[in-house]
Design a protein around this motif. Structure first.
Motif, PDB file in Angstrom:
ATOM      1  N   MET A   1      55.924  26.320 -20.571  1.00 42.63           N
ATOM      2  CA  MET A   1      55.192  26.545 -19.328  1.00 42.63           C
ATOM      3  C   MET A   1      55.767  25.673 -18.220  1.00 42.63           C
ATOM      4  O   MET A   1      56.164  24.530 -18.473  1.00 42.63           O
ATOM      5  N   PRO A   2      55.809  26.188 -16.982  1.00 39.77           N
ATOM      6  CA  PRO A   2      56.395  25.417 -15.875  1.00 39.77           C
ATOM      7  C   PRO A   2      55.475  24.302 -15.402  1.00 39.77           C
ATOM      8  O   PRO A   2      54.260  24.327 -15.624  1.00 39.77           O
ATOM      9  N   ILE A   3      56.066  23.314 -14.740  1.00 41.23           N
ATOM     10  CA  ILE A   3      55.337  22.258 -14.034  1.00 41.23           C
ATOM     11  C   ILE A   3      55.741  22.391 -12.570  1.00 41.23           C
ATOM     12  O   ILE A   3      56.907  22.230 -12.221  1.00 41.23           O
ATOM     13  N   VAL A   4      54.763  22.660 -11.703  1.00 39.45           N
ATOM     14  CA  VAL A   4      55.056  23.061 -10.330  1.00 39.45           C
ATOM     15  C   VAL A   4      54.482  22.044  -9.352  1.00 39.45           C
ATOM     16  O   VAL A   4      53.369  21.549  -9.529  1.00 39.45           O
ATOM     17  N   ASP A   5      55.292  21.741  -8.323  1.00 41.40           N
ATOM     18  CA  ASP A   5      54.857  20.926  -7.164  1.00 41.40           C
ATOM     19  C   ASP A   5      54.295  19.573  -7.595  1.00 41.40           C
ATOM     20  O   ASP A   5      53.206  19.167  -7.199  1.00 41.40           O
ATOM     21  N   ARG A   6      55.036  18.873  -8.408  1.00 35.27           N
ATOM     22  CA  ARG A   6      54.625  17.546  -8.836  1.00 35.27           C
ATOM     23  C   ARG A   6      55.171  16.526  -7.837  1.00 35.27           C
ATOM     24  O   ARG A   6      56.369  16.516  -7.542  1.00 35.27           O
ATOM     25  N   GLU A   7      54.296  15.666  -7.323  1.00 36.69           N
ATOM     26  CA  GLU A   7      54.721  14.657  -6.371  1.00 36.69           C
ATOM     27  C   GLU A   7      55.264  13.444  -7.122  1.00 36.69           C
ATOM     28  O   GLU A   7      54.651  12.965  -8.078  1.00 36.69           O
ATOM     29  N   LEU A   8      56.420  12.968  -6.683  1.00 35.26           N
ATOM     30  CA  LEU A   8      57.115  11.884  -7.358  1.00 35.26           C
ATOM     31  C   LEU A   8      57.635  10.915  -6.310  1.00 35.26           C
ATOM     32  O   LEU A   8      58.112  11.330  -5.250  1.00 35.26           O
ATOM     33  N   LYS A   9      57.521   9.624  -6.604  1.00 34.23           N
ATOM     34  CA  LYS A   9      58.037   8.623  -5.681  1.00 34.23           C
ATOM     35  C   LYS A   9      58.755   7.543  -6.470  1.00 34.23           C
ATOM     36  O   LYS A   9      58.439   7.272  -7.639  1.00 34.23           O
ATOM     37  N   GLY A  10      59.715   6.927  -5.842  1.00 31.62           N
ATOM     38  CA  GLY A  10      60.494   5.876  -6.477  1.00 31.62           C
ATOM     39  C   GLY A  10      61.714   5.554  -5.635  1.00 31.62           C
ATOM     40  O   GLY A  10      61.829   5.956  -4.471  1.00 31.62           O
TER      41      GLY A  10
END
Length: 659
Positions: free
Chosen positions: A426-435
C-alpha cells in the motif's frame, strides 16, 4: 475392454474434481489480486488529485481569491497522467468559481442541490469525500473526489476532482484484467460511487449487505454472495488505508462452472478420441511405426538442433505423412524465427525509446524521483534528488536507499516507510518530513514525500517509487509571514489610538484594536460584523456612513480634526480621525482604514486655558482702571530697567502719552 474403461472413467472423475478445485482456487486468487491491483491504482490516482488540491490551497491566488490566476493554475495541473478530466472549485454558497470543463469566460451555473450537499459535507468534515456526480441525465455517473481548500480568510472552498466517464473500465483495461471481471468503488458510507456493470442504475445506491459487513470486519478478503442484480458471484475487496473507500472486484460463479464444463467436454472428447484412435490404429500401424521410429527420431533431433531435414523414402503412408509434417514444421519454424527476430528488434527499439523517455522525465522533473528495489537499493534517481543529498546520480545507483542520506532521523524514516510499502503493498502519500540534507547541512529542510508500490504485469511487486517535493522555502516564508503578522498585530493592539477597519461593501467593522474596545466600552465580539447604526445615534451614524461613502468615491485621504463620539457609558468623547481606502490586488476598494486619537482631555485643557485667559484679561482691565484714577504716579519697571506700565497721572506729569 471393460478393464480399460473403468480405470479411465475413475481417472476422468478425479480430473473433474481436481479441475473444479483448481478453478475455484484460481477465482479466489485472481479476484483478490485484481482487487489489490485496482486499489493501488485508484489510490495513486486519488493521490494525484489530493496533491493538486494541496497545490491549489497553498497558492497565493487561492488566498487572494484571484479567480483568473487560480483558473490558470488549475488548467496547468490537468496533466495526461492525472486521472482527472476536470477541476471544479465551489465556494461556501454553492457557487461555481472555476470549472475547467467549460470556457474561461462562460457564465458558470449554480451547483445542483445534491452536488452542493456533497461539497458542503467535505467542507464541514474538513477531509476528502468520495462521491459520484451525474453531469447529464443520459450520461454515466462520474467518480468525484471533493477536497476542502482552506483559506486564511473566509470559509473554505471545495475542489471537485472529476474523473472521466469511463474511468473504471479504462483502468481495468490498463491493468490487463480479464473481461469477465467486474469492479466497483464503494465510499465510506457503503454507497457505490463507480461501477462497471449497469452504472446508470446502481451507482449512488448502497452496496449489498453481506459485502458491507465483510468490509467492516476485514481490510481485504474474498466472499461469495449475491449482487444487487441477484447474481451469484465471488467478490474480492480491498479497503483503503484511511477506510474512506473500498475496491470490489467480482466474478460470476457461473464462470467457474463454464470453465469446468469446458474442461469436462474437452477431456471427454480427448478421451474418446484417444480410446478410439488407440483401439482402431493399434493393430494397423503398431508394427510399421516401430520400424520408422528411429528414422523419425533422428529427423526430430536434427530439427531441434536447427539442421536441415533429410527426407528419405518411407515405406508406409503414416511415416511419409509425418515426415511431410516435419518438413512443413521446419518451414514454419524458419518463418517464425525470422518474425521473432524482427519482433525482438522492434521491441528492443521501443524499449530503448521508453528508457530514454523515462530518463528524460527523471532528468527534467521539478521534484525528486527515485526507484528502490526489493533489496532497498537505489535503481534509479534523478538529478534533483541527488543534488539534495549533495552527490551525483552515479554515486547513488546500487547503494542502499539510506546510505546517501546525511540526517540519521531522515534515514530511519525513509527506510521504515520503504519497508512498510514493500510489506503491505500500500502507498504512503503526502508524508511531511524535515531534517538536514547533504546539500544544506546547516539549515533545516522540509519535504513532502510519497511512496508508491510498483507492480509488474503479473501483479508481482517490483519495487517502490518515491517522490520528494522540497517545501523548505514555503515553510520559511510561512514562518516569516507569521512573525510579521504577529509583530503587526502587537503594534496595532498596543498603539495608543483607536484603529478600525471596515468592509467597503457593508461598512461593517472587520477589525478593531484593544484601544478601540477600551475607548468605546464594547468588546471585540460586540463590534465585529456590526455597523455604525448598531452603536451610535441615527444622525451621528448617518454622518459617519456618509463620510465613509465619500471617501470610497474619491479615494483621497480624509482628516477630521474633531468629531464627537458617544461611548457605551453615555459619555461623549472627541477624536481627531484620519481615514484612507485600502485596495486589493486588482485595485478595487475593499476596506476603509481609520485611526482616531482621543483629544477629549486636550480639548478640555484648551477650554480651561481660554477661560483663564479671559479672566486674566478682565483682571488686567480692572487694575488698569483703578491705577489710572489714583492721584499719584504708579509705574512698573523690569530687570532691564524698561518701563512696562505707567498710569495716567505718571504720564501727564512727565508729558508722555500712555502708549
Amino acid at each position: 475392454m471393460l478393464a480399460w474403461v473403468m480405470p479411465t472413467a475413475l481417472v476422468f472423475l478425479l480430473l473433474v474434481a481436481h479441475s473444479y478445485t483448481r478453478e475455484r482456487d484460481h477465482v479466489v486468487s485472481e479476484t483478490a489480486q485484481a482487487a489489490r491491483a485496482v486499489a493501488a491504482t485508484v489510490e495513486r490516482d486519488l493521490s494525484g488529485a489530493r496533491m493538486a488540491a494541496r497545490i491549489l490551497a497553498a497558492s497565493p491566488a487561492m488566498q487572494a481569491d484571484d479567480i483568473g490566476a487560480l483558473r490558470m493554475l488549475a488548467d496547468s495541473l490537468l496533466q495526461p497522467d492525472l486521472a482527472v478530466s476536470a477541476f471544479i472549485v465551489s465556494d461556501a454558497k454553492g457557487r461555481q468559481r472555476i470549472n475547467t470543463a467549460l470556457p474561461a469566460n462562460f457564465a458558470l451555473p449554480p451547483l445542483p442541490q445534491k452536488w452542493a450537499a456533497s461539497t458542503e459535507r467535505a467542507r464541514a468534515y474538513g477531509k476528502p469525500q468520495l462521491t459520484s456526480l451525474l453531469m447529464a441525465p443520459d450520461e454515466v455517473p462520474r467518480l468525484a473526489l471533493n477536497l476542502p481548500l482552506p483559506r486564511d480568510k473566509g470559509a473554505a472552498h471545495v475542489l471537485t476532482a472529476l474523473s472521466p466517464p469511463d474511468y473504471l473500465p479504462v483502468l481495468l483495461r490498463e491493468l490487463h484484467l480479464p473481461a469477465y471481471l467486474g469492479a466497483a468503488i464503494i465510499n465510506a458510507d457503503g454507497i457505490n460511487v463507480a461501477r462497471t456493470l449497469a452504472p446508470q442504475r446502481y451507482v449512488g445506491q448502497r452496496s449489498s449487505a453481506p459485502l458491507l459487513e465483510q468490509i467492516r470486519q476485514a481490510r481485504e478478503g474474498v466472499l461469495r454472495h449475491a449482487t444487487l442484480e441477484g447474481l451469484d458471484v465471488y467478490t474480492g475487496f480491498r479497503r483503503a488505508p484511511d477506510s474512506s473507500w473500498t475496491v470490489a472486484v467480482t466474478m460470476r460463479t457461473s464462470t467457474v462452472a463454464e470453465a469446468l464444463l469446458g474442461s469436462v467436454v474437452t477431456g471427454s472428447l480427448i478421451l474418446a478420441l484417444l480410446l478410439g484412435a488407440g483401439f482402431a490404429l493399434a493393430w494397423r500401424v503398431g508394427g510399421r511405426l516401430a520400424s520408422t521410429l528411429q528414422e523419425l527420431t533422428s529427423q526430430i533431433h536434427a530439427l531441434a538442433q536447427g539442421k536441415p531435414l533429410l527426407l528419405n523414402k518411407h515405406t508406409d503412408r503414416e511415416s511419409a505423412d509425418m515426415a511431410s509434417a516435419l518438413g512443413a514444421l521446419e518451414q514454419d519454424l524458419r518463418r517464425h524465427r525470422t518474425q521473432l527476430e524482427s519482433l525482438v528488434t522492434e521491441r528492443t527499439l521501443a524499449l530503448e525509446k521508453s528508457t530514454r523517455l523515462l530518463e528524460t522525465v527523471y532528468a527534467t522533473a521539478p521534484i525528486g524521483m527515485l526507484f528502490v528495489g526489493l533489496d532497498l537499493c537505489i535503481v534509479m534517481i534523478n538529478h534533483y534528488l541527488a543534488a539534495i543529498n549533495g552527490t551525483s546520480v552515479t554515486q547513488h545507483l546500487g547503494r542502499p536507499v539510506g546510505a546517501m542520506l546525511f540526517d540519521d532521523a531522515v534515514r530511519a524514516d525513509v527506510e521504515r516507510c520503504v519497508r512498510q510499502v514493500i510489506e503491505t503493498g500500500m502507498p504512503i502519500v503526502d508524508r511531511e518530513l524535515k531534517g538536514h540534507s547533504g546539500q544544506q547541512r546547516e539549515q533545516l529542510s522540509h519535504w513532502i514525500v510519497s511512496y508508491h508500490p510498483i507492480f509488474g504485469s503479473e501483479q508481482q511487486l517490483l519495487g517502490v517509487s518515491g517522490l520528494w517535493l522540497d517545501v523548505s522555502e514555503r515553510h520559511r516564508s510561512e514562518a516569516e509571514f507569521r512573525r510579521s503578522k504577529h509583530l503587526f498585530g502587537t503594534i496595532i493592539e498596543n498603539i495608543p489610538a483607536m484603529v478600525f477597519v471596515k468592509r467597503a461593501d457593508k461598512l461593517s467593522f472587520e477589525m478593531v484594536n484593544r484601544h478601540a474596545e477600551l475607548t468605546l466600552g464594547r468588546s471585540r465580539e460586540q463590534l465585529l460584523g456590526k455597523t455604525d447604526h448598531d452603536f451610535f445615534p441615527p444622525q451621528q451614524a448617518s454622518a459617519f456612513v456618509s463620510a465613509d461613502r465619500k471617501l470610497l468615491a474619491t479615494g483621497q485621504m480624509v482628516e477630521i480634526e474633531q468629531e464627537a463620539v458617544n461611548t457605551a457609558d453615555g459619555t461623549t468623547r472627541h477624536f481627531t480621525t484620519r481615514k484612507v481606502v485600502l485596495r486589493d490586488d486588482a485595485g478595487r476598494a475593499s476596506h476603509v482604514l481609520g485611526v482616531s486619537i482621543d483629544i477629549t482631555e486636550r480639548k478640555r485643557a484648551t477650554e480651561v486655558l481660554r477661560a483663564t485667559t479671559w479672566r486674566l484679561e478682565q483682571s488686567e482691565r480692572f487694575i488698569r482702571t483703578v491705577t489710572d484714577n489714583l492721584p499719584g504716579m504708579v509705574s512698573y519697571w523690569d530687570a532691564d530697567l524698561r518701563c512696562r506700565f505707567a498710569n495716567n497721572f505718571y504720564n501727564e506729569w512727565f508729558g508722555r502719552s500712555s502708549a
